[in-house]
Design a protein around this motif. Structure first.
Motif, PDB file in Angstrom:
ATOM      1  N   ARG A 207     124.894 -24.538  -7.634  1.00 11.94           N
ATOM      2  CA  ARG A 207     124.531 -25.105  -8.937  1.00 11.94           C
ATOM      3  C   ARG A 207     124.372 -24.372 -10.300  1.00 11.94           C
ATOM      4  O   ARG A 207     123.960 -22.991  -9.864  1.00 11.94           O
ATOM      5  CB  ARG A 207     122.989 -25.600  -8.745  1.00 11.94           C
ATOM      6  N   ILE A 208     124.112 -24.833 -11.428  1.00 12.36           N
ATOM      7  CA  ILE A 208     123.988 -23.985 -12.691  1.00 12.36           C
ATOM      8  C   ILE A 208     122.975 -24.778 -13.311  1.00 12.36           C
ATOM      9  O   ILE A 208     122.934 -25.902 -13.539  1.00 12.36           O
ATOM     10  CB  ILE A 208     125.172 -24.155 -13.682  1.00 12.36           C
ATOM     11  N   THR A 209     121.863 -23.905 -13.530  1.00 13.11           N
ATOM     12  CA  THR A 209     120.529 -24.449 -14.241  1.00 13.11           C
ATOM     13  C   THR A 209     120.379 -24.035 -15.762  1.00 13.11           C
ATOM     14  O   THR A 209     120.796 -22.921 -16.170  1.00 13.11           O
ATOM     15  CB  THR A 209     119.295 -23.903 -13.393  1.00 13.11           C
ATOM     16  N   ILE A 210     120.371 -24.870 -16.706  1.00  8.69           N
ATOM     17  CA  ILE A 210     120.137 -24.793 -17.997  1.00  8.69           C
ATOM     18  C   ILE A 210     118.769 -25.404 -18.645  1.00  8.69           C
ATOM     19  O   ILE A 210     118.058 -26.122 -17.814  1.00  8.69           O
ATOM     20  CB  ILE A 210     121.259 -25.272 -18.538  1.00  8.69           C
ATOM     21  N   PRO A 211     118.278 -24.864 -19.635  1.00 10.85           N
ATOM     22  CA  PRO A 211     117.207 -25.269 -20.400  1.00 10.85           C
ATOM     23  C   PRO A 211     117.124 -26.884 -20.521  1.00 10.85           C
ATOM     24  O   PRO A 211     118.240 -27.386 -20.941  1.00 10.85           O
ATOM     25  CB  PRO A 211     116.848 -24.672 -21.733  1.00 10.85           C
ATOM     26  N   HIS A 212     116.412 -27.681 -20.314  1.00 11.18           N
ATOM     27  CA  HIS A 212     116.258 -29.026 -20.462  1.00 11.18           C
ATOM     28  C   HIS A 212     116.430 -29.466 -21.814  1.00 11.18           C
ATOM     29  O   HIS A 212     117.011 -30.507 -22.186  1.00 11.18           O
ATOM     30  CB  HIS A 212     114.908 -29.770 -19.886  1.00 11.18           C
ATOM     31  N   THR A 213     115.979 -28.619 -22.691  1.00 13.54           N
ATOM     32  CA  THR A 213     116.019 -29.053 -24.139  1.00 13.54           C
ATOM     33  C   THR A 213     117.701 -29.061 -24.604  1.00 13.54           C
ATOM     34  O   THR A 213     118.211 -29.873 -25.351  1.00 13.54           O
ATOM     35  CB  THR A 213     115.434 -28.178 -25.064  1.00 13.54           C
ATOM     36  N   VAL A 214     118.579 -28.203 -23.875  1.00 14.58           N
ATOM     37  CA  VAL A 214     119.972 -27.827 -24.308  1.00 14.58           C
ATOM     38  C   VAL A 214     120.620 -29.325 -23.372  1.00 14.58           C
ATOM     39  O   VAL A 214     121.411 -29.878 -24.042  1.00 14.58           O
ATOM     40  CB  VAL A 214     120.403 -26.915 -23.901  1.00 14.58           C
ATOM     41  N   PHE A 215     120.097 -29.312 -22.226  1.00 15.21           N
ATOM     42  CA  PHE A 215     120.794 -30.321 -21.408  1.00 15.21           C
ATOM     43  C   PHE A 215     120.470 -31.906 -22.177  1.00 15.21           C
ATOM     44  O   PHE A 215     121.629 -32.499 -21.910  1.00 15.21           O
ATOM     45  CB  PHE A 215     120.032 -30.543 -19.991  1.00 15.21           C
ATOM     46  N   ARG A 216     119.409 -32.255 -22.783  1.00 16.36           N
ATOM     47  CA  ARG A 216     119.178 -33.484 -23.189  1.00 16.36           C
ATOM     48  C   ARG A 216     119.992 -33.493 -24.558  1.00 16.36           C
ATOM     49  O   ARG A 216     120.458 -34.731 -24.822  1.00 16.36           O
ATOM     50  CB  ARG A 216     117.724 -33.630 -23.629  1.00 16.36           C
ATOM     51  N   ARG A 217     120.158 -32.347 -25.232  1.00 16.56           N
ATOM     52  CA  ARG A 217     121.054 -32.553 -26.414  1.00 16.56           C
ATOM     53  C   ARG A 217     122.680 -32.786 -25.910  1.00 16.56           C
ATOM     54  O   ARG A 217     123.300 -33.411 -26.608  1.00 16.56           O
ATOM     55  CB  ARG A 217     120.931 -31.319 -27.415  1.00 16.56           C
TER      56      ARG A 217
END
Length: 415
Positions: A207-217
């Motif tokens: 898995r790769i985890t990223i900030p949710h703010t970047v994910f939502r955009r």
């Protein structure tokens, strides 16, 4: 009870003369101890493997997500789909003060990650910075995502162990390097070596985890989230809060507060309780089977000693006639029983330890032991003491029979 050297020589001579019978009886004890050791080691290994499935999870955790409703409510039909959103987090914080952490998670499905000439299919996940307080990572390199990453919408990521091995096969610290997912480049800031079997959003190693703010955009998710993760404050019982959390969320989405299918609350407290009960049951079953087998072996030792005493009636009578006391006869018979049981039992312990060692070697990856199957020192000591006690008890009845032999009757029977 003191046994002199001559008596031990007599014991060994007796066991040698009854070699086949002694070996047959000793095998019963050997097999019982071997089963006990292997079962105890296997139970310990099973416990560790199951615990790894919960590795990193807080014991007072709950995961919340939605499904199609199973009950109609206020004129709305059942089977209606709906989604959680960012406002639900604030509702839970305000209306359920017993909660300590309320955070979110989102899934992005499988994506192709590329770094230089290497590529690998990974699962994407967007989280908030406090998600690590719910599922604790095992950081090998770098750091976890933080609040600044969220606020500044930094394109950074934490990668799993398998992703690291496939995209960076040469090893070393990958922090600072960039990987591409779709058309977006992310800078690696951490490597998570967590390998728990139970994981949110698929296998954590891939898995790769990223900030949710970047994910939502990136995926145009707006205010919607896939699920919420919460932990209770010290003393809070999560199973008692599940109904309240469901009711709070149901009011914001026009859902029946009793619709357990519509708003799923996965309570890890129940799973930990089930796990503890399973461990207790496994340990009880192991000791029950092991001790039962040892008792069966001890009965065999007692029977063989009975036969030996009967065959040596004249010998015991002669010894009594020339001055042997009942205490000396008792000591010899009990010592024979203890020696036979202990030797067979220790052989079983050593064989069992060897088998468990081979199992551990088979579960070693990259020189690191994945699961321990070996029994601990005090378990071996307890088994040894138990063997000595059982050996002594097994020899009491034959010894009592030998003590009751009268010299005159024994020599007359021989004649």
């Amino acid at each position: 009870m003191r046994i002199d050297l001559d008596t031990y020589h007599e014991i060994l001579d007796t066991l040698t003369r009854n070699k086949s019978r002694s070996l047959l009886t000793g095998f019963g004890v050997f097999w019982g101890v071997l089963m006990l050791v292997v079962l105890l080691g296997g139970g310990r290994g099973l416990r560790e493997m199951l615990q790894k499935n919960f590795a990193g999870f807080a014991t007072n955790t709950a995961m919340i997500w939605t499904q199609p409703t199973s009950k109609p409510y206020k004129g709305l039909r059942k089977g209606r789909s709906f989604s959680l959103h960012l406002g639900d987090m604030e509702r839970l914080r305000q209306q359920v003060p017993e909660l300590d952490v309320v955070t979110l998670f989102m899934f992005g499905g499988n994506k192709q990650a590329v770094c230089d000439e290497y590529n690998f299919t990974v699962s994407m996940m967007g989280v908030d910075h406090d998600f690590t307080r719910v599922v604790e990572p095992k950081i090998r390199y770098g750091r976890t995502l933080n609040g600044m990453d969220m606020r500044q919408q930094r394109k950074v990521c934490v990668i799993g162990k398998q992703v690291y091995n496939r995209l960076f096969p040469k090893g070393g610290d990958p922090c600072g390097q960039r990987i591409r997912i779709d058309s977006t480049y992310f800078q690696v800031v951490g490597v998570d070596y967590q390998s728990g079997g139970i994981s949110i959003g698929g296998d954590s190693e891939g898995r790769i985890t990223i900030p949710h703010t970047v994910f939502r955009r990136m995926y145009n998710r707006g205010q919607l989230v896939d699920g919420l993760a919460v932990t209770g404050r010290p003393g809070a019982v999560m199973s008692r809060l599940s109904g309240r959390m469901r009711a709070v969320l149901a009011r914001g989405h026009q859902v029946d507060p009793t619709d357990e299918q519509g708003i799923m609350v996965f309570n890890t407290e129940v799973l930990f309780a089930m796990l503890d009960n399973l461990f207790s049951g496994v340990n009880f079953l192991v000791w029950l089977v092991g001790i039962g087998t040892l008792l069966a072996g001890s009965v065999g030792v007692s029977n063989i000693m009975m036969v030996t005493v009967k065959e040596r009636t004249s010998e015991i009578g002669i010894r009594r006639a020339i001055g042997a006391t009942p205490r000396m006869i008792l000591s010899q018979i009990v010592a024979e029983s203890v020696l036979l049981t202990t030797v067979a039992g220790m052989s079983g312990i050593l064989t069992g330890v060897g088998i468990l060692q081979m199992i551990e070697l088979a579960n070693t990856t990259d020189g690191v032991l994945e699961t321990r199957f070996q029994v601990d020192f005090w378990t071996a000591v307890t088994a040894t003491l138990l063997l000595c006690v059982l050996g002594g008890l097994a020899g009491l009845a034959p010894a009592w029979r030998a003590m009751r032999i009268k010299p005159v009757e024994a020599m007359a029977e021989d004649g």
